[in-house]
Scaffold this motif. Structure first.
Motif, PDB file in Angstrom:
ATOM      1  N   ALA A  80       0.822  -1.206   0.000  1.00  0.00           N
ATOM      2  CA  ALA A  80       0.000   0.000   0.000  1.00  0.00           C
ATOM      3  C   ALA A  80       0.858   1.258   0.000  1.00  0.00           C
ATOM      4  O   ALA A  80       0.558   2.236  -0.695  1.00  0.00           O
ATOM      5  N   HIS A  81       1.932   1.253   0.769  1.00  0.00           N
ATOM      6  CA  HIS A  81       2.831   2.413   0.803  1.00  0.00           C
ATOM      7  C   HIS A  81       3.415   2.677  -0.587  1.00  0.00           C
ATOM      8  O   HIS A  81       3.588   3.835  -0.992  1.00  0.00           O
ATOM      9  N   GLN A  82       3.725   1.605  -1.322  1.00  0.00           N
ATOM     10  CA  GLN A  82       4.283   1.760  -2.663  1.00  0.00           C
ATOM     11  C   GLN A  82       3.205   2.124  -3.687  1.00  0.00           C
ATOM     12  O   GLN A  82       3.454   2.896  -4.615  1.00  0.00           O
ATOM     13  N   ALA A  83       2.002   1.562  -3.499  1.00  0.00           N
ATOM     14  CA  ALA A  83       0.953   1.673  -4.510  1.00  0.00           C
ATOM     15  C   ALA A  83       0.199   2.995  -4.477  1.00  0.00           C
ATOM     16  O   ALA A  83      -0.214   3.512  -5.523  1.00  0.00           O
ATOM     17  N   GLN A 135       0.243   6.161  -4.696  1.00  0.00           N
ATOM     18  CA  GLN A 135       0.937   7.346  -5.177  1.00  0.00           C
ATOM     19  C   GLN A 135       0.035   8.047  -6.198  1.00  0.00           C
ATOM     20  O   GLN A 135      -0.961   7.497  -6.648  1.00  0.00           O
ATOM     21  N   GLY A 136       0.408   9.265  -6.584  1.00  0.00           N
ATOM     22  CA  GLY A 136      -0.380   9.975  -7.582  1.00  0.00           C
ATOM     23  C   GLY A 136      -1.802  10.158  -7.117  1.00  0.00           C
ATOM     24  O   GLY A 136      -2.068  10.676  -6.036  1.00  0.00           O
ATOM     25  N   ARG A 137      -2.748   9.676  -7.920  1.00  0.00           N
ATOM     26  CA  ARG A 137      -4.160   9.810  -7.609  1.00  0.00           C
ATOM     27  C   ARG A 137      -4.627   8.802  -6.555  1.00  0.00           C
ATOM     28  O   ARG A 137      -5.706   8.930  -5.986  1.00  0.00           O
ATOM     29  N   GLY A 138      -3.808   7.775  -6.299  1.00  0.00           N
ATOM     30  CA  GLY A 138      -4.223   6.660  -5.451  1.00  0.00           C
ATOM     31  C   GLY A 138      -4.573   7.050  -4.029  1.00  0.00           C
ATOM     32  O   GLY A 138      -3.787   7.697  -3.344  1.00  0.00           O
ATOM     33  N   LYS A 139      -5.749   6.640  -3.582  1.00  0.00           N
ATOM     34  CA  LYS A 139      -6.224   6.902  -2.217  1.00  0.00           C
ATOM     35  C   LYS A 139      -6.505   5.621  -1.437  1.00  0.00           C
ATOM     36  O   LYS A 139      -6.278   5.551  -0.236  1.00  0.00           O
TER      37      LYS A 139
END
Length: 329
Positions: free
Chosen positions: A214-217, A219-223
């Motif tokens: 989750a920490h890696q994923a 990013q950007g728009r990811g919530k």
């Protein structure tokens, strides 16, 4: 469900219809429409009033009329964006080697959607991108959609994690563009096998490993990252102003699993319905697990009435529990 406005809200759906041959574990084989046909029937069952559902897909001429005729019974589904192509549609053979583990053989995917078609969904309130074959969008097209979309983008990572050999058999593989794919969506859903492809670890995945992902994923728009784990429930991670909020939510017990095909679609529809109503990701996962449990008891995607009955029971139970909580305050 309209959020205080009379304007119909819209859910755009990008994906692929497939002709499924399902061979359940310990049960007789059955043929049905699959792919985003499951997505659409569950969305139609969950989002009944005040919503328009707009699927965008390229459909082979051999099943185009069948797709349109079967979806025409759902008044909230707008079929105007479906594109007929004069070639056989993608077909999938799903063979379950256990109740929840399957082998998949897929024929040639339909071509990727061009931006000229995808841009029609930019102003939808929700855009659900379900990577059934993994070829529906190029990374560049998805990035542009992410930049220009005004609503929430929900991504089912699915076949982005599964490569295809020359015979059409699917095998797990780490997608080299995975960070870009995940950064383009507000919410990403995947199952634990797909998550394992990104972590390079065998199952079962401990909670700490999923937190690492989750920490890696995100990013950007990811919530929000959702990892479904079949009978073990689901993991949810949410990026908040105070840091990463995670939880493992238990599954709903099912006395007899008939056919788990479509559980991911049922989960997505349930999550979206509850999350848009409440803004509470963990509560939405709990509801999504309950909707997925309904799917496990049904064979194929032709169960609209049974789905509706099960959802009505869930809504009544949710209303009763909310009333009891209010009285206890």
């Amino acid at each position: 469900m309209n959020g205080g406005t009379d304007r119909a809200r819209t859910i755009g759906v990008i994906g692929t219809f497939v002709s499924d041959l399902i061979e359940p574990y310990g049960g007789p084989p059955t043929r049905s429409l699959g792919g985003i046909y499951y997505t659409l029937t569950y969305l139609a069952a969950v989002f009944e009033r005040g919503w328009v559902i707009r699927p965008l897909a390229i459909v082979g001429s051999d099943i185009f009329d069948q797709v349109c005729n079967r979806l025409a019974v759902y008044p909230q589904i707008d079929l105007s964006l479906l594109q007929r192509e004069e070639r056989p549609n993608t077909q999938v053979r799903l063979t379950y080697v256990t109740e929840n583990v399957r082998q998949e053989v897929t024929t040639e995917p339909m071509r990727s959607l061009p931006w000229e078609a995808v841009q029609e969904l930019r102003n939808c309130d929700v855009i659900l991108v379900n990577f059934i074959t993994g070829a529906e969008l190029t990374p560049e097209c998805f990035s542009r959609l992410s930049e220009e979309a005004s609503g929430l983008i929900y991504e089912d990572y699915h076949s982005l994690a599964w490569a295809r050999d020359p015979q059409g058999k699917r095998f797990l593989q780490k997608n080299r563009h995975w960070r870009q794919w995940l950064a383009c969506a507000d919410v990403t859903q995947m199952n634990e096998h797909e998550a394992s492809s990104l972590l390079g670890r065998d199952l079962p995945l401990p909670h700490a490993a999923l937190e690492e992902l989750a920490h890696q994923a995100l990013q950007g728009r990811g919530k929000i990252l959702l990892v479904t784990k079949a009978e073990k429930g689901a993991f949810v991670a949410e990026k908040t102003t105070s840091g990463l909020r995670t939880a493992s939510m238990p599954a709903v017990a099912v006395e007899r699993v008939v056919d788990p095909t479509g559980c991911g679609d049922a989960f997505a529809a349930g999550f979206l319905h509850c999350y848009l109503e409440t803004g509470d990701a963990q509560r939405a996962v709990d509801f999504a697990n309950k909707v997925a449990a309904i799917n496990c008891t049904l064979l194929g995607a032709e169960n609209a009435q049974a789905i509706a009955v099960g959802l009505e029971r869930l809504r009544a139970e949710s209303t009763r529990n909310e009333s009891e909580r209010s009285m206890a305050r």
